[in-house]
Design a protein around this motif. Structure first.
Motif, mmCIF file in Angstrom:
data_model
loop_
_atom_site.group_PDB
_atom_site.id
_atom_site.type_symbol
_atom_site.label_atom_id
_atom_site.label_comp_id
_atom_site.label_asym_id
_atom_site.label_seq_id
_atom_site.Cartn_x
_atom_site.Cartn_y
_atom_site.Cartn_z
ATOM 1 N N ASN A 193 0.815 -1.215 0.000
ATOM 2 C CA ASN A 193 0.000 0.000 0.000
ATOM 3 C C ASN A 193 0.846 1.261 0.000
ATOM 4 O O ASN A 193 0.362 2.340 0.355
ATOM 5 C CB ASN A 193 -0.974 -0.012 1.181
ATOM 6 C CG ASN A 193 -2.198 -0.854 0.878
ATOM 7 O OD1 ASN A 193 -3.115 -0.402 0.205
ATOM 8 N ND2 ASN A 193 -2.203 -2.101 1.325
ATOM 9 N N HIS A 249 -2.881 8.753 7.877
ATOM 10 C CA HIS A 249 -4.229 8.410 7.428
ATOM 11 C C HIS A 249 -4.218 7.118 6.601
ATOM 12 O O HIS A 249 -5.092 6.258 6.747
ATOM 13 C CB HIS A 249 -4.793 9.566 6.608
ATOM 14 C CG HIS A 249 -6.146 9.312 6.044
ATOM 15 N ND1 HIS A 249 -7.257 9.119 6.835
ATOM 16 C CD2 HIS A 249 -6.573 9.182 4.759
ATOM 17 C CE1 HIS A 249 -8.316 8.905 6.054
ATOM 18 N NE2 HIS A 249 -7.926 8.928 4.798
ATOM 19 N N ARG A 250 -3.213 6.996 5.763
ATOM 20 C CA ARG A 250 -3.158 5.810 4.896
ATOM 21 C C ARG A 250 -3.049 4.528 5.729
ATOM 22 O O ARG A 250 -3.729 3.541 5.484
ATOM 23 C CB ARG A 250 -1.984 5.910 3.921
ATOM 24 C CG ARG A 250 -1.948 4.737 2.951
ATOM 25 C CD ARG A 250 -0.845 4.854 1.944
ATOM 26 N NE ARG A 250 -1.074 5.938 1.001
ATOM 27 C CZ ARG A 250 -0.393 6.101 -0.114
ATOM 28 N NH1 ARG A 250 0.556 5.256 -0.432
ATOM 29 N NH2 ARG A 250 -0.654 7.108 -0.911
ATOM 30 N N TYR A 251 -2.171 4.545 6.738
ATOM 31 C CA TYR A 251 -2.023 3.341 7.562
ATOM 32 C C TYR A 251 -3.310 3.064 8.351
ATOM 33 O O TYR A 251 -3.720 1.913 8.503
ATOM 34 C CB TYR A 251 -0.806 3.465 8.486
ATOM 35 C CG TYR A 251 -0.615 2.254 9.366
ATOM 36 C CD1 TYR A 251 -0.543 0.977 8.826
ATOM 37 C CD2 TYR A 251 -0.550 2.387 10.749
ATOM 38 C CE1 TYR A 251 -0.397 -0.144 9.631
ATOM 39 C CE2 TYR A 251 -0.403 1.279 11.563
ATOM 40 C CZ TYR A 251 -0.326 0.024 10.998
ATOM 41 O OH TYR A 251 -0.197 -1.080 11.804
ATOM 42 N N ARG A 252 -3.972 4.121 8.837
ATOM 43 C CA ARG A 252 -5.263 3.919 9.534
ATOM 44 C C ARG A 252 -6.272 3.260 8.580
ATOM 45 O O ARG A 252 -7.069 2.425 8.998
ATOM 46 C CB ARG A 252 -5.826 5.259 10.035
ATOM 47 C CG ARG A 252 -4.996 5.972 11.080
ATOM 48 C CD ARG A 252 -5.089 5.426 12.461
ATOM 49 N NE ARG A 252 -6.426 5.361 12.997
ATOM 50 C CZ ARG A 252 -6.698 4.970 14.247
ATOM 51 N NH1 ARG A 252 -5.713 4.613 15.072
ATOM 52 N NH2 ARG A 252 -7.921 4.911 14.679
ATOM 53 N N GLN A 253 -6.234 3.643 7.317
ATOM 54 C CA GLN A 253 -7.154 3.018 6.345
ATOM 55 C C GLN A 253 -6.820 1.544 6.114
ATOM 56 O O GLN A 253 -7.718 0.714 6.026
ATOM 57 C CB GLN A 253 -7.078 3.755 5.012
ATOM 58 C CG GLN A 253 -7.840 5.068 5.026
ATOM 59 C CD GLN A 253 -8.015 5.627 3.635
ATOM 60 O OE1 GLN A 253 -7.072 5.616 2.853
ATOM 61 N NE2 GLN A 253 -9.206 6.117 3.332
ATOM 62 N N ILE A 254 -5.539 1.240 6.038
ATOM 63 C CA ILE A 254 -5.126 -0.157 5.840
ATOM 64 C C ILE A 254 -5.518 -1.002 7.058
ATOM 65 O O ILE A 254 -5.886 -2.159 6.941
ATOM 66 C CB ILE A 254 -3.590 -0.242 5.623
ATOM 67 C CG1 ILE A 254 -3.149 0.546 4.407
ATOM 68 C CG2 ILE A 254 -3.138 -1.698 5.487
ATOM 69 C CD1 ILE A 254 -1.639 0.766 4.355
ATOM 70 N N GLY A 278 -8.108 -0.494 9.246
ATOM 71 C CA GLY A 278 -9.548 -0.678 9.417
ATOM 72 C C GLY A 278 -10.006 -0.192 10.786
ATOM 73 O O GLY A 278 -9.202 0.170 11.645
ATOM 74 N N ALA A 335 -13.709 -2.288 7.272
ATOM 75 C CA ALA A 335 -14.021 -2.509 5.853
ATOM 76 C C ALA A 335 -13.350 -3.788 5.351
ATOM 77 O O ALA A 335 -12.249 -4.136 5.803
ATOM 78 C CB ALA A 335 -13.543 -1.308 5.044
ATOM 79 N N THR A 391 -9.325 -4.893 4.995
ATOM 80 C CA THR A 391 -8.426 -4.232 5.943
ATOM 81 C C THR A 391 -7.806 -5.289 6.876
ATOM 82 O O THR A 391 -8.311 -6.416 6.985
ATOM 83 C CB THR A 391 -9.170 -3.176 6.788
ATOM 84 O OG1 THR A 391 -10.240 -3.815 7.503
ATOM 85 C CG2 THR A 391 -9.745 -2.078 5.905
ATOM 86 N N ASP A 422 -2.914 8.089 15.547
ATOM 87 C CA ASP A 422 -4.134 8.679 14.988
ATOM 88 C C ASP A 422 -3.964 10.112 14.490
ATOM 89 O O ASP A 422 -4.923 10.717 14.002
ATOM 90 C CB ASP A 422 -5.294 8.577 15.989
ATOM 91 C CG ASP A 422 -5.020 9.320 17.284
ATOM 92 O OD1 ASP A 422 -3.983 10.028 17.372
ATOM 93 O OD2 ASP A 422 -5.831 9.212 18.213
ATOM 94 N N HIS A 476 1.182 4.613 -4.547
ATOM 95 C CA HIS A 476 -0.090 3.905 -4.398
ATOM 96 C C HIS A 476 -0.606 3.356 -5.720
ATOM 97 O O HIS A 476 -0.529 4.029 -6.721
ATOM 98 C CB HIS A 476 -1.117 4.873 -3.786
ATOM 99 C CG HIS A 476 -2.238 4.144 -3.110
ATOM 100 N ND1 HIS A 476 -2.039 3.092 -2.264
ATOM 101 C CD2 HIS A 476 -3.563 4.332 -3.178
ATOM 102 C CE1 HIS A 476 -3.195 2.669 -1.826
ATOM 103 N NE2 HIS A 476 -4.148 3.391 -2.371
#
Ligand code: GDP
Length: 148
Positions: A30, A84-89, A91, A99, A102, A120, A148
């Motif tokens: 990612n 933010h990207r790692y928080r998205q990965i 979940g 999601a 994740t 965070d 990405h």
């Protein structure tokens, strides 16, 4: 979008289930670079200090016991919009709300055994990186474009 650093932890449940490799693979695929990494078992005191912000919460003692119950993998990550990207990965905190695809959807079993931690905000990331790593343990890479 700015290049940022963030702090990630593979928690004792995911280490115990041998998911370290799959989680690192997702991080790298990612577009995040691992720029420092160590494996250790946290003392109760370290876990309590790290999660100090939650000390008034009802789950604090369970959280500290869990985080010091076995080895964890602590990582410094770098990349474009890394926090933010790692928080998205990762979940959502509760894997039931995470999601599909994740880390928490795929590897976590419950809100208290939820496989990974991630800073965070950039402010939290700076504090958490300093908590676990000395400057000379971090190997920044120049990320010149979004992979990405
Ligand atoms: P995170 O940033 O997604 O890890 O979530 P938080 O910073 O809000 O919480 C830290 C950790 O405390 C979470 O990853 C969970 O393991 C745990 N936690 C948070 N909320 C709850 C809760 O309501 N109940 C329990 N048992 N654990 C929780």
């Amino acid at each position: 979008m700015q290049t940022q650093k963030t702090l990630g932890i593979i928690k004792p449940d995911a280490v115990e289930k041998s998911h370290i490799g799959e989680i690192l693979d997702r991080i790298e695929k990612n577009g995040l670079c691992i720029i420092a990494m160590k494996m250790k078992t946290l003392s109760q005191a370290e876990a309590a200090e790290f999660y100090d912000i939650h000390k008034e919460r009802p789950f604090f003692n369970d959280l500290v016991s869990f985080m010091s119950s076995g080895p964890v993998v602590i990582m410094a990550l770098e990349g474009v919009d890394a926090v933010h990207r790692y928080r998205q990965i990762m979940g959502a905190t509760n894997p039931q709300n995470a999601a599909p695809g994740t880390i928490r959807a795929d590897f976590a079993e419950s809100i208290d055994h939820n496989a990974v931690h991630g800073s965070d905000s950039t402010e939290t990331a700076a504090r958490e990186l300093k908590f676990f790593f000395n400057e000379d343990e971090i190997c920044p890479r120049l990320v010149t474009q979004d992979r990405h």
